[in-house]
Design an enzyme around this catalytic site. Sequence first.
Site, PDB file in Angstrom:
ATOM      1  CE  LYS A   1     -33.516 -38.683 -33.446  1.00  0.00           C
ATOM      2  NZ  LYS A   1     -34.911 -38.819 -32.971  1.00  0.00           N
TER       3      LYS A   1
ATOM      4  CG  ASP B   1     -36.242 -35.982 -28.070  1.00  0.00           C
ATOM      5  OD1 ASP B   1     -35.602 -35.249 -28.852  1.00  0.00           O
ATOM      6  OD2 ASP B   1     -37.150 -36.744 -28.456  1.00  0.00           O
TER       7      ASP B   1
ATOM      8  CD  GLN C   1     -37.379 -41.879 -33.247  1.00  0.00           C
ATOM      9  OE1 GLN C   1     -36.280 -41.562 -32.791  1.00  0.00           O
ATOM     10  NE2 GLN C   1     -38.034 -41.105 -34.108  1.00  0.00           N
TER      11      GLN C   1
END
Lengths: 283, 283
Positions: free
Chosen positions: A55, A122, A99
């Site tokens: 990413k 996200d 994450q």
Amino acid sequence: MSQARLMDGTALAGRILDETAKRAADLTERTGQAPCLATVLVGEDPASVTYVRMKRNRCRKAGIESRHVELPAATTTEELVGTLRELSADPTVHGILLQHPMGPHIDERAAFEAIAPEKDVDGVTFASFATMSFGLPGFVSCTPGGIMRLLDEYDVDPAGKRAVVVGRSAILGKPAGMLLLARDATVTYCHSRTADLSAAVREADIVVAAVGRPRLIRGQDIKPGAVVVDAGYNAGNVGDVDFDSAVERASLITPVPGGVGPMTIATLLEQTVDAAVTAARQS
Amino acid sequence: MSQARLMDGTALAGRILDETAKRAADLTERTGQAPCLATVLVGEDPASVTYVRMKRNRCRKAGIESRHVELPAATTTEELVGTLRELSADPTVHGILLQHPMGPHIDERAAFEAIAPEKDVDGVTFASFATMSFGLPGFVSCTPGGIMRLLDEYDVDPAGKRAVVVGRSAILGKPAGMLLLARDATVTYCHSRTADLSAAVREADIVVAAVGRPRLIRGQDIKPGAVVVDAGYNAGNVGDVDFDSAVERASLITPVPGGVGPMTIATLLEQTVDAAVTAARQS
């Protein structure tokens, strides 16, 4: 019957990333500040390390700054929440990616909720789930959002269609169903406790497989002409759909890899630039 | 075929209210402070005035204090948000009910989100929707929560069953489906854009009608032996289900009135006492 047309996520994601890079460059020139994504990693799980690196590499290519925060595996929920609140309050950070999965000692929900909704690029917070569910403006969970973009790209209008989502995770199955419902599909959620999965899938004009079980959905259960979106990713580049049999029945199908996968990062980066643009407008 | 057994919401709600009154009295004796529900009404819509009065009467009968805030129809979103934030911060208020719909000039979502999640005993905030959706602890929307209680009371286990929810409103259809999904039903959302409603309803082991269209669901579409929950309420005490024909096919059915209706207030009051108990524990 002829084979299904492939839904090329790699190509579409590439175009989205090009456009995102242009917008990032414009914004940087205009404001003197590049869009910035904070990536937060707890511990050293090898898959998570790889995902975050990937990413961040994509960010760099798109002209998005990334600020990486690595926390030791022993980090407590309170410490993690503190870090996320600091990033939420930091005006030089526009988006936050936490994450996951994190360690079992972490209260993941408490951590997610420490992310300010306006930086939740996200799409993991309660607020983002609700705005997706109610068809309100907000960030989408990246994979479901990427799926909707793929459907749009291939002129699949969900309105009035029967959509079957196999899987009900908080950031994939559930929001995917809600986004399809907001676009007027008749949505069925199937999962491990569904009594007759084959019967449910056979009704579907649009199948979204998002469960993480290799080749669970077989071609014989695909309604001829259906659109098949495989968001599963299992070891050995195998999806949740048995591609070889499904491609013979579907009208459109996503390959694995190269279907849904690339759309996830593209959506993340696009939403990061969206967040930065909004922040610049408000400052 | 024999007629369906009736699901008696009046009786169940009565028992819940008795239990709630006992808990309220215990708490008041123990802490010197009665549970308190703040009711907020904007304008003078006659139906809303009646609903709020009904809820306050029930509070009084259950030993729950109610604090009523009446705001003029011209109240702005900002003023309403200010009032709700004050109530959210007031330690003597345990639950907040914002009667809706409000006027068209009010941003209802902004108003709902000004209610602290720990006082959202009506289950209208993003946070409550998300906790319902993710099967996490939190307040439920009162009507969907009442439906689940009715199903439990009549030993209807949703796990593995096909549930069809007709309607997708933010406080009824959507959360009802999510609560059924959290209890492992295979859930289908139908709505005005559903192409073949009859076909979808015919698949259902559990039908939840929550759309506000009189007698939309006909007995001929009910799968024999299905459980039929009618959350619709239309003029003249008519539900969304054609009762006379559905009762001949269903195994269990809610009457209108006397089915889902009474469960809504019972859930509201029960959650108000829950909130007060939690607040007392934390103070």
